[in-house]
Design a protein around this motif. Sequence first.
Motif, PDB file in Angstrom:
ATOM      1  N   GLY A 147       0.840  -1.196   0.000  1.00  0.00           N
ATOM      2  CA  GLY A 147       0.000   0.000   0.000  1.00  0.00           C
ATOM      3  C   GLY A 147       0.874   1.244   0.000  1.00  0.00           C
ATOM      4  N   ASP A 148       0.577   2.216   0.876  1.00  0.00           N
ATOM      5  CA  ASP A 148       1.476   3.339   1.163  1.00  0.00           C
ATOM      6  C   ASP A 148       2.080   3.077   2.544  1.00  0.00           C
ATOM      7  OD1 ASP A 148       0.765   4.465  -1.200  1.00  0.00           O
ATOM      8  OD2 ASP A 148      -0.454   6.072  -0.344  1.00  0.00           O
ATOM      9  N   PHE A 149       3.406   3.156   2.644  1.00  0.00           N
ATOM     10  CA  PHE A 149       4.021   2.829   3.925  1.00  0.00           C
ATOM     11  C   PHE A 149       5.312   3.610   4.115  1.00  0.00           C
ATOM     12  CE2 PHE A 149       6.752   0.717   1.202  1.00  0.00           C
ATOM     13  CZ  PHE A 149       7.509  -0.331   1.722  1.00  0.00           C
ATOM     14  N   ARG A 150       5.734   3.709   5.371  1.00  0.00           N
ATOM     15  CA  ARG A 150       7.004   4.348   5.727  1.00  0.00           C
ATOM     16  C   ARG A 150       7.827   3.299   6.460  1.00  0.00           C
ATOM     17  NH1 ARG A 150       9.420   9.701   6.628  1.00  0.00           N
ATOM     18  NH2 ARG A 150      11.608   9.085   6.531  1.00  0.00           N
ATOM     19  N   ILE A 151       8.913   2.893   5.819  1.00  0.00           N
ATOM     20  CA  ILE A 151       9.747   1.802   6.330  1.00  0.00           C
ATOM     21  C   ILE A 151      10.502   2.254   7.579  1.00  0.00           C
ATOM     22  CG2 ILE A 151      11.697   0.293   5.763  1.00  0.00           C
ATOM     23  CD1 ILE A 151      10.845   0.729   2.773  1.00  0.00           C
ATOM     24  N   ASN A 152      10.589   1.359   8.554  1.00  0.00           N
ATOM     25  CA  ASN A 152      11.448   1.580   9.710  1.00  0.00           C
ATOM     26  C   ASN A 152      12.074   0.243  10.124  1.00  0.00           C
ATOM     27  OD1 ASN A 152       9.418   0.203  11.133  1.00  0.00           O
ATOM     28  ND2 ASN A 152       8.461   2.115  11.824  1.00  0.00           N
ATOM     29  N   ARG A 153      12.957   0.289  11.045  1.00  0.00           N
ATOM     30  CA  ARG A 153      13.694  -0.914  11.456  1.00  0.00           C
ATOM     31  C   ARG A 153      12.756  -1.984  12.017  1.00  0.00           C
ATOM     32  NH1 ARG A 153      15.620  -2.512  16.285  1.00  0.00           N
ATOM     33  NH2 ARG A 153      15.071  -0.510  17.205  1.00  0.00           N
ATOM     34  N   HIS A 154      11.823  -1.574  12.833  1.00  0.00           N
ATOM     35  CA  HIS A 154      10.909  -2.534  13.456  1.00  0.00           C
ATOM     36  C   HIS A 154      10.099  -3.288  12.389  1.00  0.00           C
ATOM     37  CE1 HIS A 154       8.334  -4.276  16.495  1.00  0.00           C
ATOM     38  NE2 HIS A 154       7.255  -3.747  15.917  1.00  0.00           N
ATOM     39  N   MET A 155       9.677  -2.607  11.348  1.00  0.00           N
ATOM     40  CA  MET A 155       8.883  -3.244  10.295  1.00  0.00           C
ATOM     41  C   MET A 155       9.688  -4.323   9.570  1.00  0.00           C
ATOM     42  SD  MET A 155       7.220  -1.496   6.889  1.00  0.00           S
ATOM     43  CE  MET A 155       6.218  -0.340   7.819  1.00  0.00           C
ATOM     44  N   ILE A 156      10.925  -4.005   9.201  1.00  0.00           N
ATOM     45  CA  ILE A 156      11.746  -4.982   8.466  1.00  0.00           C
ATOM     46  C   ILE A 156      12.058  -6.188   9.351  1.00  0.00           C
ATOM     47  CG2 ILE A 156      13.983  -5.357   7.358  1.00  0.00           C
ATOM     48  CD1 ILE A 156      13.886  -2.550   6.305  1.00  0.00           C
ATOM     49  N   GLU A 157      12.313  -5.953  10.598  1.00  0.00           N
ATOM     50  CA  GLU A 157      12.589  -7.068  11.507  1.00  0.00           C
ATOM     51  C   GLU A 157      11.409  -8.041  11.570  1.00  0.00           C
ATOM     52  OE1 GLU A 157      15.661  -4.934  14.714  1.00  0.00           O
ATOM     53  OE2 GLU A 157      13.516  -5.118  15.177  1.00  0.00           O
ATOM     54  N   ARG A 158      10.229  -7.542  11.577  1.00  0.00           N
ATOM     55  CA  ARG A 158       9.056  -8.404  11.658  1.00  0.00           C
ATOM     56  C   ARG A 158       8.819  -9.127  10.332  1.00  0.00           C
ATOM     57  NH1 ARG A 158       4.305  -5.169  14.555  1.00  0.00           N
ATOM     58  NH2 ARG A 158       3.490  -7.299  14.652  1.00  0.00           N
ATOM     59  N   LEU A 159       9.066  -8.444   9.227  1.00  0.00           N
ATOM     60  CA  LEU A 159       8.851  -9.091   7.928  1.00  0.00           C
ATOM     61  C   LEU A 159       9.889 -10.177   7.653  1.00  0.00           C
ATOM     62  CD1 LEU A 159       7.922  -6.000   5.706  1.00  0.00           C
ATOM     63  CD2 LEU A 159       6.392  -7.840   6.443  1.00  0.00           C
ATOM     64  N   LEU A 160      11.092 -10.006   8.169  1.00  0.00           N
ATOM     65  CA  LEU A 160      12.126 -11.019   7.961  1.00  0.00           C
ATOM     66  C   LEU A 160      11.730 -12.364   8.572  1.00  0.00           C
ATOM     67  CD1 LEU A 160      15.387  -8.929   8.525  1.00  0.00           C
ATOM     68  CD2 LEU A 160      14.624  -9.992   6.387  1.00  0.00           C
ATOM     69  N   LYS A 161      10.885 -12.356   9.576  1.00  0.00           N
ATOM     70  CA  LYS A 161      10.449 -13.601  10.211  1.00  0.00           C
ATOM     71  C   LYS A 161       9.545 -14.431   9.296  1.00  0.00           C
ATOM     72  CE  LYS A 161      10.647 -11.586  14.864  1.00  0.00           C
ATOM     73  NZ  LYS A 161       9.854 -11.253  16.076  1.00  0.00           N
ATOM     74  N   TRP A 162       8.990 -13.809   8.259  1.00  0.00           N
ATOM     75  CA  TRP A 162       8.099 -14.524   7.357  1.00  0.00           C
ATOM     76  C   TRP A 162       8.872 -15.303   6.283  1.00  0.00           C
ATOM     77  CZ3 TRP A 162       2.737 -14.792   7.633  1.00  0.00           C
ATOM     78  CH2 TRP A 162       2.147 -13.986   8.622  1.00  0.00           C
ATOM     79  N   GLY A 163      10.144 -15.036   6.162  1.00  0.00           N
ATOM     80  CA  GLY A 163      10.918 -15.727   5.129  1.00  0.00           C
ATOM     81  C   GLY A 163      10.790 -15.033   3.791  1.00  0.00           C
ATOM     82  N   LYS A 164      10.902 -15.819   2.750  1.00  0.00           N
ATOM     83  CA  LYS A 164      10.925 -15.270   1.396  1.00  0.00           C
ATOM     84  C   LYS A 164       9.510 -15.040   0.861  1.00  0.00           C
ATOM     85  CE  LYS A 164      13.175 -16.134  -3.067  1.00  0.00           C
ATOM     86  NZ  LYS A 164      13.991 -17.113  -3.837  1.00  0.00           N
TER      87      LYS A 164
END
Length: 573
Positions: A280-297
């Motif tokens: 959608g529309d989003f503003r990336i931050n460290r916390h967001m990437i850390e959580r998405l990395l847990k989902w894998g590829k």
Amino acid sequence: MASKTTASGRVAKAIMRSPSSKQKCILEFCKQKDDLVEATKEVIILDDDKGDGGKIDDKDNKVNDHLTVIYQRSTITSEIVCPICNKPLDHLTVEERMIHADECLSVVSTLTETIGYTSMKVKREMEIEQDEEGREKKKIKKVSTKTDTPARRPRPRPPIPDHKILQLGEDKVAVDAFCYDSDDSIHIYILTHFHSDHYGGLKKSWNNGSVIIATKITAKLAVHRFKLPAEMFLPLEYDQKVRIPNTAIDVTCIDGNHCPGSGIFILESAKTGERFLHCGDFRINRHMIERLLKWGKFDRIYLDTTYLDPQYSFPKQENVVGAACRVLCEKSQLKQSSQKRVIDFFCRTGGSPPPSEFLVVIGTYSIGKERLAIGIAEKLGTKIYCNKQKAETLKLLEWNDLERVLETNPNKAKDCQVHMISTRGMNKAYLAEYLGQYSREYKAVVGINATGWTFQYNEANTQLGSSSKGGFESPNEFLNRFVDPIQELQIYNTLKKQFQFRNKQEREKDFFLSKILRVPYSEHSSFRELFYFVNLLPSDQIIPTVNLNRNDENMRWINMFKGYKGDLDLNRL
């Protein structure tokens, strides 16, 4: 004498025989002499109560009360009538005939001017009717001349674009696609957040789908604005996995860090095992990437590429808020102007405090920019004022920090140094007019125009720049410029310069009335943040969703991010 009488009789007979002769010359009947010829005595009734227009012998002693006009003649030469109204004029002198003719002509010219124009839509027809007592009554009848043309067909809507359709196996989901034509194969829609460029087309009568997936806050906003039934929505809490009805898709929403209620959506198919991420529309931050990395590829990532341009590598939100608060606090505490206004001498009654140096007005959307307003208000030690219409929307956000500093009473607006208005009011003329309401409390007004477009990274170039060692930089060397964030001190110095007087007159008076501060605060991801996101998050395919007219340029940067050979540390994001 006889010849004259014969001539006048011939003229009179000619007038009576030829209707066209009435239009030849009005003066013809006015100049005839009153030569008398013996005739039987009669009374001519122009209108009676029975409407039979007969003759009544003069022996009748009673005359009907309803007679409108009675002309009595004992002798006539011939019947002379007015060519306009057809009334007999034999009993009138020449002068009286002239007056009568002038009056008739004036009536005709007036009627011509009055009813000579006929509307294209309504045609007026004159009808003569009789009332209950037999009197003639003129009535204007309106006759429509409109033809039964078919209603204009609405312009057909375009089909849903491919980048807005997510297909996982046999199941399809459309994202922010409410303004497009319906698709019989799609019944599930996602509303990523409540901004008009995403909910456009949504209204009470919208029925293209059976379910709209959205966060709990976004669903409340849509129901409130469009009076949609709450049953149409599948509201999600953050980090909650839900199976979409009648599909094999599980959906999970993560905070999009864009506006209140925004989300990025992870869709997984239980049948195919595919995993899609729509940002959608989003503003990336460290916390967001850390959580998405847990989902894998991810098999596909649909990416918000609004600022996928190295010129727009603007600072982090917290750094912008800190620098803006620092500048405003300093300028508010220091003496901005030594000049006193005339109004200042009349407003200082009793123990009222002196006027503040400036009122801070922040341009906002229906929702968005609230964190900037809260940060500035807390630093200045004041509340935030907004009108009741906006407050009704903000209360749906269930944001305790915002409600604590929000003021909606117009009588207390003067006590709030921070106001929120529409972004359309971010011009100096409007701000000066807005200040007029609070001129007793504030000397000037500072507008905050918060957007990423106002800041350009000077060291960046859309083409790979020249190296100091000669030749051209490699992609790695170019991207190394964006590894470290822009420091808050640099933002502070940029904002401080904007407070300088913009012309000689302001410098001489040591005073400004209105000023707009361009603050690089954005709720979209910057070029630098997109660089981190694409490089660190594993995916098979990335699909841009914004600025598709330059999609080749979008893919150029995405491929460059993926091929970066350096090390990126999330702690530096």
